[in-house]
Design an enzyme around this catalytic site. Structure first.
Site, PDB file in Angstrom:
ATOM      1  N   LEU A 103      33.561 122.165  17.847  1.00 39.27           N
ATOM      2  CA  LEU A 103      33.245 120.908  18.501  1.00 39.27           C
ATOM      3  C   LEU A 103      32.157 121.130  19.491  1.00 39.27           C
ATOM      4  CD1 LEU A 103      36.421 118.923  18.801  1.00 39.27           C
ATOM      5  CD2 LEU A 103      34.620 118.542  17.152  1.00 39.27           C
ATOM      6  N   ASP A 104      31.153 120.134  19.696  1.00 43.50           N
ATOM      7  CA  ASP A 104      30.288 120.180  20.881  1.00 43.50           C
ATOM      8  C   ASP A 104      30.944 120.289  22.086  1.00 43.50           C
ATOM      9  OD1 ASP A 104      28.174 120.130  18.941  1.00 43.50           O
ATOM     10  OD2 ASP A 104      27.931 117.770  19.457  1.00 43.50           O
ATOM     11  N   LYS A 105      30.243 120.995  23.024  1.00 44.12           N
ATOM     12  CA  LYS A 105      31.125 120.897  24.422  1.00 44.12           C
ATOM     13  C   LYS A 105      31.373 119.487  24.903  1.00 44.12           C
ATOM     14  CE  LYS A 105      30.134 122.588  28.987  1.00 44.12           C
ATOM     15  NZ  LYS A 105      29.104 123.296  30.003  1.00 44.12           N
ATOM     16  N   LYS A 190      26.173 112.895  15.603  1.00 41.50           N
ATOM     17  CA  LYS A 190      25.177 112.518  16.702  1.00 41.50           C
ATOM     18  C   LYS A 190      23.657 112.322  15.771  1.00 41.50           C
ATOM     19  CE  LYS A 190      27.398 114.827  20.346  1.00 41.50           C
ATOM     20  NZ  LYS A 190      27.328 115.991  21.085  1.00 41.50           N
TER      21      LYS A 190
END
Ligand code: URA
Length: 259
Positions: A103-105, A190
């Site tokens: 997962l993204d930060k 996104k």
């Protein structure tokens, strides 16, 4: 006791078809004796199984559900940021554990960690189509027009084409959406919303295959996933079930995770 063919396929990168061929060729041994019966029952703790050139060593694997908070990175080391492994309590941790998928930060929610390399490979393999679902807060209102656009395979920036994906609104709040993806391109959710003229404000992973996050799990907390649930993760996915879960747990997920 487990079926021999399943035991081998679950613990190696051999498919069930490969295992059948190996059995046919006499390339599978149990306790040193060649075996051709795919349905033979074996005791993984006692029987020594060899398939092709691979010796299957029995050990209990660890499977963990982490509710990832914002600000942690899904890698095994990072000089700059905190890593998700630092959130795993000592009694669940061993040196082989790693996050199976990223997962993204700044994304939150369900991260699966394990020391089972073969299983991680199956989860990450695009061929397995293990659907991951995300609850997303959007900058602009959700529009039903997204449903056809996502279903027909969006083209995102740089001309990258996405696989068909499922998306729906959430009845409690018109700035929320649930998305189900069978793949994991860089910043995919996104970029998909940006392609339809919206923007992701926050993103929370709700499910991986047939396993949904425990809505009571606080950010940063871990739970051990039992072996019998792993089968469910690999085989039982239904988008409408995840949708019902999100509708039912919406306010709990929102407040617990500051979405
Ligand atoms: N899609 C994104 O954009 N970010 C994530 O962390 C996961 C999916």
């Amino acid at each position: 006791m487990e079926r021999l063919d399943k035991y081998i396929a679950d613990r190696t990168d051999y498919s069930r078809k490969d295992v059948k061929l190996l059995l046919k060729k006499g390339a599978v041994t149990v306790n040193g004796k060649s075996v051709t019966d795919a349905g033979m029952k074996i005791d993984p703790e006692k029987d020594r199984v060899k398939a092709g050139d691979r010796e299957l060593v029995w050990r209990r694997n660890t499977y963990i559900m982490l509710n990832k908070p914002d600000g942690y990175v899904c890698s095994t080391r990072d000089g700059q940021s905190e890593i998700v492994l630092s959130l795993v309590p000592d009694d669940l941790k061993n040196k082989d554990i790693f996050p199976a998928g990223r997962l993204d930060k700044d994304s939150k929610g369900f991260v699966f960690l394990t020391d089972d390399g073969a299983l991680a490979h199956r989860i990450l393999s695009p061929k397995k189509h293990l659907t991951k679902c995300y609850l997303v807060r959007l900058a602009e209102k959700y529009s039903e027009e997204y449903e056809d656009a996502f279903a027909s395979g969006l083209t995102i920036d740089c001309g990258e084409k996405c696989l068909p994906a499922r998306v729906c609104g959430v009845s409690h709040d018109d700035h929320f959406s649930l998305v189900g993806l069978d793949e994991g391109k860089f910043h995919q959710v996104k970029r998909m919303f940006s392609a339809v003229g919206n923007e992701v404000v926050s993103l929370f992973r709700v499910s991986i295959g047939g396993i949904r996050i425990n809505p009571d799990l606080a950010p940063g907390e871990c739970l051990e996933i039992l072996d019998n649930e792993i089968e469910k993760m690999l085989s039982e996915f239904d988008f409408s079930d995840v949708r019902k879960f999100v509708e039912t747990s919406f306010y709990l997920l929102l407040t617990n995770n500051d979405l």
